[in-house]
Design a protein around this motif. Structure first.
Motif, PDB file in Angstrom:
ATOM      1  N   ALA A   1      -5.273  -2.917  -5.975  1.00 30.00           N
ATOM      2  CA  ALA A   1      -5.421  -3.809  -4.817  1.00 30.00           C
ATOM      3  C   ALA A   1      -5.824  -5.204  -5.302  1.00 30.00           C
ATOM      4  O   ALA A   1      -6.703  -5.348  -6.146  1.00 30.00           O
ATOM      5  CB  ALA A   1      -6.463  -3.256  -3.859  1.00 30.00           C
ATOM      6  N   GLY A   2      -5.138  -6.211  -4.795  1.00 27.61           N
ATOM      7  CA  GLY A   2      -5.437  -7.595  -5.172  1.00 27.61           C
ATOM      8  C   GLY A   2      -4.698  -8.090  -6.396  1.00 27.61           C
ATOM      9  O   GLY A   2      -4.696  -9.277  -6.677  1.00 27.61           O
ATOM     10  N   SER A   3      -4.064  -7.188  -7.151  1.00 26.15           N
ATOM     11  CA  SER A   3      -3.301  -7.623  -8.323  1.00 26.15           C
ATOM     12  C   SER A   3      -1.911  -8.085  -7.896  1.00 26.15           C
ATOM     13  O   SER A   3      -1.502  -7.912  -6.755  1.00 26.15           O
ATOM     14  CB  SER A   3      -3.212  -6.501  -9.363  1.00 26.15           C
ATOM     15  OG  SER A   3      -2.452  -5.428  -8.862  1.00 26.15           O
TER      16      SER A   3
ATOM     17  N   PRO B   1       0.800  -1.236   0.000  1.00 23.60           N
ATOM     18  CA  PRO B   1       0.000   0.000   0.000  1.00 23.60           C
ATOM     19  C   PRO B   1       0.826   1.278   0.000  1.00 23.60           C
ATOM     20  O   PRO B   1       0.363   2.299  -0.504  1.00 23.60           O
ATOM     21  CB  PRO B   1      -0.833  -0.118   1.269  1.00 23.60           C
ATOM     22  CG  PRO B   1      -0.091  -1.061   2.151  1.00 23.60           C
ATOM     23  CD  PRO B   1       0.607  -2.012   1.212  1.00 23.60           C
ATOM     24  N   ARG B   2       2.018   1.254   0.519  1.00 24.25           N
ATOM     25  CA  ARG B   2       2.809   2.493   0.564  1.00 24.25           C
ATOM     26  C   ARG B   2       3.163   2.996  -0.821  1.00 24.25           C
ATOM     27  O   ARG B   2       3.134   4.188  -1.071  1.00 24.25           O
ATOM     28  CB  ARG B   2       4.070   2.290   1.392  1.00 24.25           C
ATOM     29  CG  ARG B   2       3.755   2.155   2.859  1.00 24.25           C
ATOM     30  CD  ARG B   2       4.998   2.092   3.682  1.00 24.25           C
ATOM     31  NE  ARG B   2       4.617   1.921   5.078  1.00 24.25           N
ATOM     32  CZ  ARG B   2       5.453   1.610   6.015  1.00 24.25           C
ATOM     33  NH1 ARG B   2       6.720   1.443   5.746  1.00 24.25           N
ATOM     34  NH2 ARG B   2       5.026   1.466   7.249  1.00 24.25           N
ATOM     35  N   THR B   3       3.532   2.104  -1.715  1.00 27.46           N
ATOM     36  CA  THR B   3       3.903   2.575  -3.054  1.00 27.46           C
ATOM     37  C   THR B   3       2.674   2.927  -3.878  1.00 27.46           C
ATOM     38  O   THR B   3       2.771   3.750  -4.777  1.00 27.46           O
ATOM     39  CB  THR B   3       4.744   1.531  -3.819  1.00 27.46           C
ATOM     40  OG1 THR B   3       4.028   0.321  -3.890  1.00 27.46           O
ATOM     41  CG2 THR B   3       6.088   1.331  -3.172  1.00 27.46           C
ATOM     42  N   THR B   4       1.532   2.326  -3.601  1.00 28.85           N
ATOM     43  CA  THR B   4       0.347   2.619  -4.414  1.00 28.85           C
ATOM     44  C   THR B   4      -0.495   3.756  -3.847  1.00 28.85           C
ATOM     45  O   THR B   4      -1.189   4.434  -4.584  1.00 28.85           O
ATOM     46  CB  THR B   4      -0.527   1.361  -4.562  1.00 28.85           C
ATOM     47  OG1 THR B   4      -0.854   0.859  -3.264  1.00 28.85           O
ATOM     48  CG2 THR B   4       0.190   0.292  -5.362  1.00 28.85           C
TER      49      THR B   4
ATOM     50  N   GLY C   1      18.242   4.928  -6.838  1.00 22.45           N
ATOM     51  CA  GLY C   1      18.633   3.527  -6.722  1.00 22.45           C
ATOM     52  C   GLY C   1      17.771   2.708  -5.791  1.00 22.45           C
ATOM     53  O   GLY C   1      18.187   1.656  -5.333  1.00 22.45           O
ATOM     54  N   VAL C   2      16.552   3.148  -5.541  1.00 25.11           N
ATOM     55  CA  VAL C   2      15.644   2.402  -4.670  1.00 25.11           C
ATOM     56  C   VAL C   2      14.920   1.348  -5.507  1.00 25.11           C
ATOM     57  O   VAL C   2      14.325   1.666  -6.540  1.00 25.11           O
ATOM     58  CB  VAL C   2      14.623   3.343  -3.988  1.00 25.11           C
ATOM     59  CG1 VAL C   2      13.606   2.549  -3.186  1.00 25.11           C
ATOM     60  CG2 VAL C   2      15.352   4.332  -3.098  1.00 25.11           C
ATOM     61  N   TYR C   3      14.976   0.130  -5.063  1.00 30.55           N
ATOM     62  CA  TYR C   3      14.270  -0.979  -5.713  1.00 30.55           C
ATOM     63  C   TYR C   3      12.827  -0.927  -5.225  1.00 30.55           C
ATOM     64  O   TYR C   3      12.545  -1.198  -4.069  1.00 30.55           O
ATOM     65  CB  TYR C   3      14.927  -2.297  -5.315  1.00 30.55           C
ATOM     66  CG  TYR C   3      14.460  -3.517  -6.065  1.00 30.55           C
ATOM     67  CD1 TYR C   3      15.327  -4.148  -6.946  1.00 30.55           C
ATOM     68  CD2 TYR C   3      13.204  -4.075  -5.884  1.00 30.55           C
ATOM     69  CE1 TYR C   3      14.935  -5.287  -7.622  1.00 30.55           C
ATOM     70  CE2 TYR C   3      12.804  -5.203  -6.561  1.00 30.55           C
ATOM     71  CZ  TYR C   3      13.675  -5.808  -7.430  1.00 30.55           C
ATOM     72  OH  TYR C   3      13.291  -6.935  -8.099  1.00 30.55           O
ATOM     73  N   ILE C   4      11.921  -0.568  -6.109  1.00 32.64           N
ATOM     74  CA  ILE C   4      10.533  -0.337  -5.726  1.00 32.64           C
ATOM     75  C   ILE C   4       9.678  -1.533  -6.105  1.00 32.64           C
ATOM     76  O   ILE C   4       9.725  -2.014  -7.241  1.00 32.64           O
ATOM     77  CB  ILE C   4       9.987   0.942  -6.408  1.00 32.64           C
ATOM     78  CG1 ILE C   4      10.810   2.148  -5.968  1.00 32.64           C
ATOM     79  CG2 ILE C   4       8.505   1.131  -6.093  1.00 32.64           C
ATOM     80  CD1 ILE C   4      10.524   3.407  -6.746  1.00 32.64           C
ATOM     81  N   VAL C   5       8.910  -1.973  -5.136  1.00 27.84           N
ATOM     82  CA  VAL C   5       7.951  -3.055  -5.350  1.00 27.84           C
ATOM     83  C   VAL C   5       6.573  -2.418  -5.312  1.00 27.84           C
ATOM     84  O   VAL C   5       6.250  -1.673  -4.393  1.00 27.84           O
ATOM     85  CB  VAL C   5       8.095  -4.142  -4.264  1.00 27.84           C
ATOM     86  CG1 VAL C   5       7.074  -5.239  -4.451  1.00 27.84           C
ATOM     87  CG2 VAL C   5       9.501  -4.717  -4.282  1.00 27.84           C
TER      88      VAL C   5
END
Length: 162
Positions: free
Chosen positions: A41-43, A14-17, A32-36
């Protein structure tokens, strides 16, 4: 590459979305942050871009390249381990080492995996020589050409009038 690759073990991020907009995510990625993240929601959760903290070049910033390089370094070291302790440093040993490395290059350039391709595009054994200062050491230099991940596609469309 790991960009856009779905990851198991996450239900949501939820933080990135919810908390960051595209511009903020771009700023973090440029640092250089690896973002996930995930599309909704749910995908599936996936890597936004497979970046490392070393952004000095494509070869240091892309994790698929650095992981590939690490894999190849371990692979070639393992090929050479059987020589240590049971051989003397002779021209014959140096020639056998060069042949083993050449065979290893041939093997890795022929290992085509689905979606990924070969871990090694090309390689050359530049030198295999006895170390000038330590007679019990062989110095090896190799040049490897590694594949780059496909990160961008530039598409140019043109409308033609008749």
């Amino acid at each position: 590459g790991f960009t856009n690759l779905a990851m198991a073990g996450f239900d949501s991020v939820p933080r990135t979305t919810r908390y960051f907009n595209r511009e903020q995510l771009n700023i973090m990625a440029n640092a250089g942050v690896y973002i996930v993240t995930q599309k909704s929601a749910g995908s599936a959760v996936f890597a936004r871009h497979q970046l490392s903290t070393d952004r000095t070049s494509i070869y240091t910033q892309e994790l698929s390249i650095t992981k590939n390089f690490d894999f190849l370094s371990f692979y070639f070291q393992e090929l050479l381990d059987s020589f240590i302790g049971v051989n003397n440093v002779t021209d014959d040993t140096i020639n056998r080492i060069r042949n083993v490395l050449d065979d290893g290059i041939d093997f890795q350039t022929s290992q085509v995996l689905p979606r990924i391709g070969a871990p090694l595009i090309a390689g050359t054994v530049v030198s295999v020589v006895q170390n000038a200062g330590a007679c019990d050491t062989i110095d090896i230099e190799m040049e490897l050409q590694l594949p780059c991940p496909l990160n961008f596609i530039n598409l140019r469309l043109r409308v033609v009038t008749t």
